[in-house]
Scaffold this motif. Structure first.
Motif, short mmCIF file in Angstrom:
data_model
loop_
_atom_site.label_atom_id
_atom_site.label_comp_id
_atom_site.label_asym_id
_atom_site.label_seq_id
_atom_site.Cartn_x
_atom_site.Cartn_y
_atom_site.Cartn_z
N ARG A 112 0.84 -1.21 0.00
CA ARG A 112 0.00 0.00 0.00
C ARG A 112 0.87 1.25 0.00
O ARG A 112 0.59 2.22 -0.71
CB ARG A 112 -0.92 -0.01 1.21
N ARG A 113 1.94 1.25 0.78
CA ARG A 113 2.85 2.40 0.78
C ARG A 113 3.54 2.55 -0.57
O ARG A 113 3.77 3.67 -1.04
CB ARG A 113 3.87 2.25 1.91
N ALA A 114 3.87 1.43 -1.20
CA ALA A 114 4.48 1.49 -2.52
C ALA A 114 3.53 2.16 -3.51
O ALA A 114 3.94 2.99 -4.33
CB ALA A 114 4.84 0.09 -3.00
N PHE A 115 2.24 1.82 -3.42
CA PHE A 115 1.25 2.45 -4.30
C PHE A 115 1.10 3.94 -3.99
O PHE A 115 1.13 4.79 -4.90
CB PHE A 115 -0.10 1.73 -4.14
N VAL A 415 -10.05 6.09 -5.91
CA VAL A 415 -9.91 4.70 -5.50
C VAL A 415 -9.92 4.53 -3.98
O VAL A 415 -9.70 3.44 -3.48
CB VAL A 415 -8.59 4.10 -6.04
N GLU A 416 -10.18 5.61 -3.26
CA GLU A 416 -10.12 5.54 -1.80
C GLU A 416 -11.04 4.46 -1.25
O GLU A 416 -10.72 3.80 -0.25
CB GLU A 416 -10.48 6.89 -1.17
N ASP A 417 -12.19 4.26 -1.89
CA ASP A 417 -13.17 3.31 -1.37
C ASP A 417 -12.77 1.86 -1.55
O ASP A 417 -13.35 0.97 -0.93
CB ASP A 417 -14.53 3.55 -2.03
N ILE A 418 -11.77 1.56 -2.39
CA ILE A 418 -11.38 0.16 -2.60
C ILE A 418 -10.03 -0.18 -1.98
O ILE A 418 -9.68 -1.35 -1.93
CB ILE A 418 -11.35 -0.19 -4.10
N LEU A 419 -9.28 0.81 -1.50
CA LEU A 419 -7.94 0.52 -0.99
C LEU A 419 -7.98 -0.41 0.22
O LEU A 419 -7.22 -1.37 0.31
CB LEU A 419 -7.21 1.82 -0.64
N ASP A 420 -8.85 -0.12 1.18
CA ASP A 420 -8.91 -0.94 2.37
C ASP A 420 -9.28 -2.38 2.03
O ASP A 420 -8.71 -3.33 2.56
CB ASP A 420 -9.94 -0.37 3.36
N THR A 421 -10.23 -2.55 1.12
CA THR A 421 -10.65 -3.89 0.73
C THR A 421 -9.52 -4.64 0.04
O THR A 421 -9.26 -5.82 0.34
CB THR A 421 -11.86 -3.82 -0.22
N LEU A 422 -8.82 -3.96 -0.87
CA LEU A 422 -7.75 -4.61 -1.61
C LEU A 422 -6.61 -5.05 -0.70
O LEU A 422 -6.24 -6.23 -0.66
CB LEU A 422 -7.22 -3.68 -2.70
N PHE A 423 -6.05 -4.12 0.07
CA PHE A 423 -4.84 -4.43 0.80
C PHE A 423 -5.09 -5.28 2.05
O PHE A 423 -4.17 -5.91 2.56
CB PHE A 423 -4.09 -3.14 1.15
N SER A 424 -6.34 -5.33 2.54
CA SER A 424 -6.64 -6.19 3.67
C SER A 424 -6.51 -7.66 3.31
O SER A 424 -6.37 -8.51 4.18
CB SER A 424 -8.05 -5.90 4.20
N ARG A 425 -6.53 -7.97 2.00
CA ARG A 425 -6.42 -9.37 1.56
C ARG A 425 -4.98 -9.82 1.44
O ARG A 425 -4.72 -11.01 1.24
CB ARG A 425 -7.14 -9.54 0.21
N PHE A 426 -4.03 -8.91 1.54
CA PHE A 426 -2.61 -9.27 1.46
C PHE A 426 -2.18 -9.98 2.72
O PHE A 426 -2.80 -9.86 3.78
CB PHE A 426 -1.76 -8.01 1.30
N CYS A 427 -1.07 -10.69 2.62
CA CYS A 427 -0.48 -11.28 3.80
C CYS A 427 0.33 -10.23 4.55
O CYS A 427 0.75 -9.21 3.98
CB CYS A 427 0.41 -12.46 3.43
N ILE A 428 0.56 -10.46 5.83
CA ILE A 428 1.41 -9.58 6.62
C ILE A 428 2.82 -9.63 6.03
O ILE A 428 3.33 -10.70 5.67
CB ILE A 428 1.46 -10.04 8.10
N GLY A 429 3.51 -8.49 5.95
CA GLY A 429 4.87 -8.46 5.46
C GLY A 429 4.98 -8.14 3.98
O GLY A 429 6.07 -8.00 3.46
N LYS A 430 3.82 -8.00 3.30
CA LYS A 430 3.83 -7.65 1.89
C LYS A 430 2.91 -6.45 1.67
O LYS A 430 3.26 -5.52 0.98
CB LYS A 430 3.35 -8.81 1.04
#
Length: 430
Positions: A112-115, A415-430
């Protein structure tokens, strides 16, 4: 975006020889310097260091890599600590980082920070998630193409061309009394039509990219006792379904995941299709019919020797089971014996070819998500409105709306409304 400096175990929590701790943020240099007792490693060079906490206790002898920003994954100062994988070592280093003012990262926070720091667009961020989740070689190739920017380059080209004709359109609006060459209007409309046609062609892909990313569904159907469950077990190469001579044993849809032709496929064993007064079995039949309706491919199982009409749909494969009894299969069927294994390899090859055919993409990378499809459909609709617009001001507004939809895909706008949904599916550390 938070100004906190974050850390996370990037190598997972399973016991291993080496554990990789990632750090990102403004306080990374201070924290790593303190852990290394004042000896910050040379940038981008693996260095062996003794790590100590604020009290001076030795935590580990580890390989440390220091990556000063902005040329890093997140765009911030980053570090990696390659620790011994013992739980006590990991916990000790984590406690030392918290004591230094850092906090554990949330799921997907590094990407998310990279984006947010412009190191990747939203398409590339989604591809990172797809690459981590890839089960097959085909999924890996698709994710890598998207992560390398192949899909984003197409959308950026469309946006750039629309931006160019919008400039022409603004000139027609701002200087209505000027005798601008008629070629300006002709070129504007020609480019508009070309972009719209390319978007429509891109959308007309039968959902290949989405099917490959999510996997296909193949339903096994037929009358009771034709060998559907035995076939399910044969294709899965393990006992998934209970096999019994009693009709109606399978009353609900059973699922298992297999790989066919490099494509993940969920096989669904359904209840036998027949008229019944048993309410539970009747519900199973209803569910079976629903799964058949939604399936990407339907395997209709009959007994060899049965007289059935050939299936005309490319979405259906007629499977003649119990070939070991010596009967021929109906015309157009794949003849097998799920019990002995005769013909199962041929059926598997047939299914693998079908799976590849449904997901193969030649040329441009395919769409991979429903949100991409929705935004592109909206953009194409705005371009159609722009072509029909009678007033230049209305055409200009439709062009801006089409560009906005393209920007939603890459993450440049709205895209603010989709960021939380997208990145919450990532694993910790990525």
């Amino acid at each position: 975006m938070s100004d906190d400096t974050i850390f996370a175990l990037a190598s997972g929590s399973a016991r291993a020889a080496i554990a990789v701790m990632r750090i990102s943020g403004a306080a990374a240099e201070r924290a790593v310097t303190a852990l290394c007792c004042g000896a910050l490693p040379v940038p981008r060079r693996a260095s062996l260091r003794r790590l100590r906490n604020l009290g001076g206790d030795l935590l580990d002898q580890a390989v440390v890599l220091w990556f000063p920003g902005p040329g890093t994954y997140t765009g911030e100062d980053c570090a990696e600590l390659h620790l011994h994988g013992g739980r006590a070592v990991i916990d000790g280093v984590a406690d030392a980082l918290v004591a230094a003012g850092l906090r554990p990262a949330e799921p997907g926070e590094f990407t998310r920070r990279a984006f947010l720091n412009g190191r990747m667009d939203l398409l590339e961020a989604e591809a990172v998630h797809d690459l981590i989740s890839a089960e097959t070689e085909a999924q890996r190739h698709q994710a890598l193409r998207q992560m390398e920017g192949a899909l984003g380059a197409i959308y950026q080209d469309w946006a750039d061309r629309l931006r160019g004709i919008l400039a022409y359109q603004e000139a027609l609006i701002d200087f209505p009394d000027e005798d601008l060459p008629p070629e300006v209007e002709d070129q504007l409309l020609a480019t508009l039509r070309a972009v719209r046609a390319e978007i429509r062609t891109h959308l007309d892909d039968a959902g290949r990219g989405e099917k490959l990313r999510e996997g296909l569904f193949f339903a096994i159907t037929g009358a009771p006792n034709v060998g559907k469950s035995t076939l399910m077990n044969a294709l899965a190469e393990r006992d998934v379904a209970i096999v019994s001579a009693t009709p109606g044993t399978t009353r609900d849809a059973l699922e298992t995941r297999v790989v066919l032709g490099g494509v993940p496929v969920t096989l669904v064993d359904t209840a036998g299709l027949r008229e019944t007064t048993d309410s539970i079995e009747a519900e199973g039949v209803r569910r079976a019919l629903a799964r058949v309706e939604d399936a990407d491919m339907v395997l209709t199982v009959v007994e060899a020797g049965a007289e059935v009409a050939a299936l005309a749909s490319v979405r259906h494969i007629l499977v003649a089971n119990k070939a070991d009894l010596g009967f021929p299969g109906p015309a157009g069927s794949v003849r097998i014996s799920a019990k002995t294994g005769e013909g199962v390899a041929d059926l598997r090859n047939c299914l693998a070819s079908a799976a590849r055919r449904m997901t193969e993409s030649r040329g441009a990378p395919p769409l991979t998500r429903a949100r991409h499809r929705a935004a592109l459909s909206a953009a194409a609709g705005h371009l159609e409105d722009a072509e029909r617009a009678e007033l230049p001001e209305l055409r200009g507004e439709d062009l801006r709306l089409a560009m906005r939809e393209l920007g939603r895909i890459t993450g440049h706008v709205g895209v603010e409304d989709i960021l939380d949904t997208l990145f919450s599916r990532f694993c910790i550390g990525k």
